[in-house]
Design a protein around this motif. Sequence first.
Motif, PDB file in Angstrom:
ATOM      1  N   ALA A 181       0.843  -1.189   0.000  1.00 45.61           N
ATOM      2  CA  ALA A 181       0.000   0.000   0.000  1.00 45.61           C
ATOM      3  C   ALA A 181       0.877   1.236   0.000  1.00 45.61           C
ATOM      4  CB  ALA A 181      -0.923   0.007   1.209  1.00 45.61           C
ATOM      5  N   SER A 182       0.326   2.316  -0.531  1.00 40.15           N
ATOM      6  CA  SER A 182       1.046   3.584  -0.532  1.00 40.15           C
ATOM      7  C   SER A 182       0.078   4.728  -0.266  1.00 40.15           C
ATOM      8  CB  SER A 182       1.767   3.799  -1.851  1.00 40.15           C
ATOM      9  OG  SER A 182       0.844   3.893  -2.918  1.00 40.15           O
ATOM     10  N   ILE A 183       0.629   5.814   0.243  1.00 39.38           N
ATOM     11  CA  ILE A 183      -0.167   7.019   0.489  1.00 39.38           C
ATOM     12  C   ILE A 183       0.693   8.218   0.146  1.00 39.38           C
ATOM     13  CG2 ILE A 183       0.440   7.038   2.956  1.00 39.38           C
ATOM     14  CD1 ILE A 183      -2.451   8.181   3.418  1.00 39.38           C
ATOM     15  N   THR A 184       0.142   9.109  -0.674  1.00 42.49           N
ATOM     16  CA  THR A 184       0.882  10.275  -1.117  1.00 42.49           C
ATOM     17  C   THR A 184       0.838  11.390  -0.077  1.00 42.49           C
ATOM     18  OG1 THR A 184      -1.013  11.333  -2.174  1.00 42.49           O
ATOM     19  CG2 THR A 184       0.221   9.717  -3.477  1.00 42.49           C
ATOM     20  N   ARG A 185       1.554  12.470  -0.376  1.00 42.05           N
ATOM     21  CA  ARG A 185       1.543  13.617   0.524  1.00 42.05           C
ATOM     22  C   ARG A 185       0.124  14.161   0.686  1.00 42.05           C
ATOM     23  NH1 ARG A 185       6.125  17.455  -1.913  1.00 42.05           N
ATOM     24  NH2 ARG A 185       5.101  16.893  -3.860  1.00 42.05           N
ATOM     25  N   GLY A 186      -0.637  14.094  -0.383  1.00 48.70           N
ATOM     26  CA  GLY A 186      -1.995  14.607  -0.355  1.00 48.70           C
ATOM     27  C   GLY A 186      -3.018  13.635   0.195  1.00 48.70           C
ATOM     28  N   GLY A 187      -2.572  12.410   0.517  1.00 49.52           N
ATOM     29  CA  GLY A 187      -3.493  11.443   1.106  1.00 49.52           C
ATOM     30  C   GLY A 187      -4.109  10.456   0.135  1.00 49.52           C
ATOM     31  N   SER A 188      -3.702  10.495  -1.121  1.00 46.22           N
ATOM     32  CA  SER A 188      -4.213   9.508  -2.074  1.00 46.22           C
ATOM     33  C   SER A 188      -3.581   8.158  -1.781  1.00 46.22           C
ATOM     34  CB  SER A 188      -3.888   9.923  -3.501  1.00 46.22           C
ATOM     35  OG  SER A 188      -4.541  11.123  -3.826  1.00 46.22           O
ATOM     36  N   THR A 189      -4.384   7.120  -1.874  1.00 49.47           N
ATOM     37  CA  THR A 189      -3.915   5.781  -1.509  1.00 49.47           C
ATOM     38  C   THR A 189      -3.981   4.820  -2.688  1.00 49.47           C
ATOM     39  OG1 THR A 189      -6.124   5.161  -0.742  1.00 49.47           O
ATOM     40  CG2 THR A 189      -4.613   6.066   0.887  1.00 49.47           C
ATOM     41  N   ASN A 190      -3.177   3.788  -2.599  1.00 46.60           N
ATOM     42  CA  ASN A 190      -3.157   2.749  -3.613  1.00 46.60           C
ATOM     43  C   ASN A 190      -2.826   1.429  -2.919  1.00 46.60           C
ATOM     44  OD1 ASN A 190      -3.497   1.836  -6.195  1.00 46.60           O
ATOM     45  ND2 ASN A 190      -1.388   2.231  -6.824  1.00 46.60           N
ATOM     46  N   TYR A 191      -3.417   0.336  -3.428  1.00 46.02           N
ATOM     47  CA  TYR A 191      -3.253  -0.954  -2.777  1.00 46.02           C
ATOM     48  C   TYR A 191      -2.954  -2.056  -3.783  1.00 46.02           C
ATOM     49  CZ  TYR A 191      -5.583   1.418   1.075  1.00 46.02           C
ATOM     50  OH  TYR A 191      -5.923   2.308   2.081  1.00 46.02           O
ATOM     51  N   THR A 204      -6.008  -0.923   5.081  1.00 50.08           N
ATOM     52  CA  THR A 204      -6.163   0.520   4.930  1.00 50.08           C
ATOM     53  C   THR A 204      -4.896   1.217   5.409  1.00 50.08           C
ATOM     54  OG1 THR A 204      -8.545   0.369   5.330  1.00 50.08           O
ATOM     55  CG2 THR A 204      -7.522   2.547   5.525  1.00 50.08           C
ATOM     56  N   ILE A 205      -4.322   2.025   4.535  1.00 49.92           N
ATOM     57  CA  ILE A 205      -3.151   2.819   4.905  1.00 49.92           C
ATOM     58  C   ILE A 205      -3.618   4.227   5.252  1.00 49.92           C
ATOM     59  CG2 ILE A 205      -2.661   3.506   2.511  1.00 49.92           C
ATOM     60  CD1 ILE A 205       0.339   3.361   3.224  1.00 49.92           C
ATOM     61  N   SER A 206      -2.992   4.806   6.262  1.00 50.95           N
ATOM     62  CA  SER A 206      -3.316   6.175   6.652  1.00 50.95           C
ATOM     63  C   SER A 206      -2.062   6.821   7.217  1.00 50.95           C
ATOM     64  CB  SER A 206      -4.457   6.199   7.672  1.00 50.95           C
ATOM     65  OG  SER A 206      -4.089   5.497   8.858  1.00 50.95           O
ATOM     66  N   ARG A 207      -2.092   8.124   7.326  1.00 50.38           N
ATOM     67  CA  ARG A 207      -0.949   8.846   7.862  1.00 50.38           C
ATOM     68  C   ARG A 207      -1.402   9.943   8.797  1.00 50.38           C
ATOM     69  NH1 ARG A 207       2.338  10.820   2.927  1.00 50.38           N
ATOM     70  NH2 ARG A 207       3.616  11.834   4.519  1.00 50.38           N
ATOM     71  N   ASP A 208      -0.571  10.234   9.781  1.00 50.16           N
ATOM     72  CA  ASP A 208      -0.805  11.341  10.709  1.00 50.16           C
ATOM     73  C   ASP A 208       0.453  12.204  10.653  1.00 50.16           C
ATOM     74  OD1 ASP A 208      -1.113  13.084  12.837  1.00 50.16           O
ATOM     75  OD2 ASP A 208      -2.053  11.587  14.116  1.00 50.16           O
ATOM     76  N   ASN A 209       0.385  13.278   9.900  1.00 50.07           N
ATOM     77  CA  ASN A 209       1.573  14.113   9.725  1.00 50.07           C
ATOM     78  C   ASN A 209       1.981  14.804  11.025  1.00 50.07           C
ATOM     79  OD1 ASN A 209       1.755  13.405   7.035  1.00 50.07           O
ATOM     80  ND2 ASN A 209       0.714  15.249   6.300  1.00 50.07           N
ATOM     81  N   ALA A 210       1.040  15.030  11.913  1.00 43.73           N
ATOM     82  CA  ALA A 210       1.369  15.655  13.194  1.00 43.73           C
ATOM     83  C   ALA A 210       2.197  14.720  14.079  1.00 43.73           C
ATOM     84  CB  ALA A 210       0.098  16.060  13.922  1.00 43.73           C
TER      85      ALA A 210
END
Length: 114
Positions: free
Chosen positions: A49-59, A68-74
Motif C-alpha cells: 500500500a502507498s499514500i501520497t503527501r496529499g493522502g491519495s492511496t493505492n493498494y 487501509t493505509i493512513s498517515r498522521d503528519n502531526a
Amino acid sequence: QVQLVESGGGLVQAGESLRLSCAASGIIFSLNVMRWYRQTPGKQRELVASITRGGSTNYADSVKGRFTISRDNAKNTVYLQMNSLKPEDTAVYYCNAEWTISHWGQGTQVTVSS
C-alpha cells in the motif's frame, strides 16, 4: 539521522486484525510518499500500500478491501490497518519513506495462522 521504526506485528489467527505503525524521524514527514511493503523468504519485496503527501492511496490487488493505509503528519506516523487477515499475508512488513531519497525501516513480522 533518519529512522523509521515499525511496530504492531505479531501472531494472529486467520480472520483477525492487526494495525502496524511506522514512526519516522529525521525526515520532513509531510513531504514523503509513504509505503508499506512485505517480503517472505525467497521472494521479492512486494508493494502492499502507498499514500501520497496529499493522502491519495493505492493498494495491491491482494489486499484491497482488507487493508487501509493512513498517515498522521502531526505524529510523523503511517499506519496499516489489516483486517480479515489470511495465512498468505504472513511476511515481514517494511515501512518506506520516499521524497528525494528512499528510506527503509527494519521490518516487523506478521504471522497469520490458519
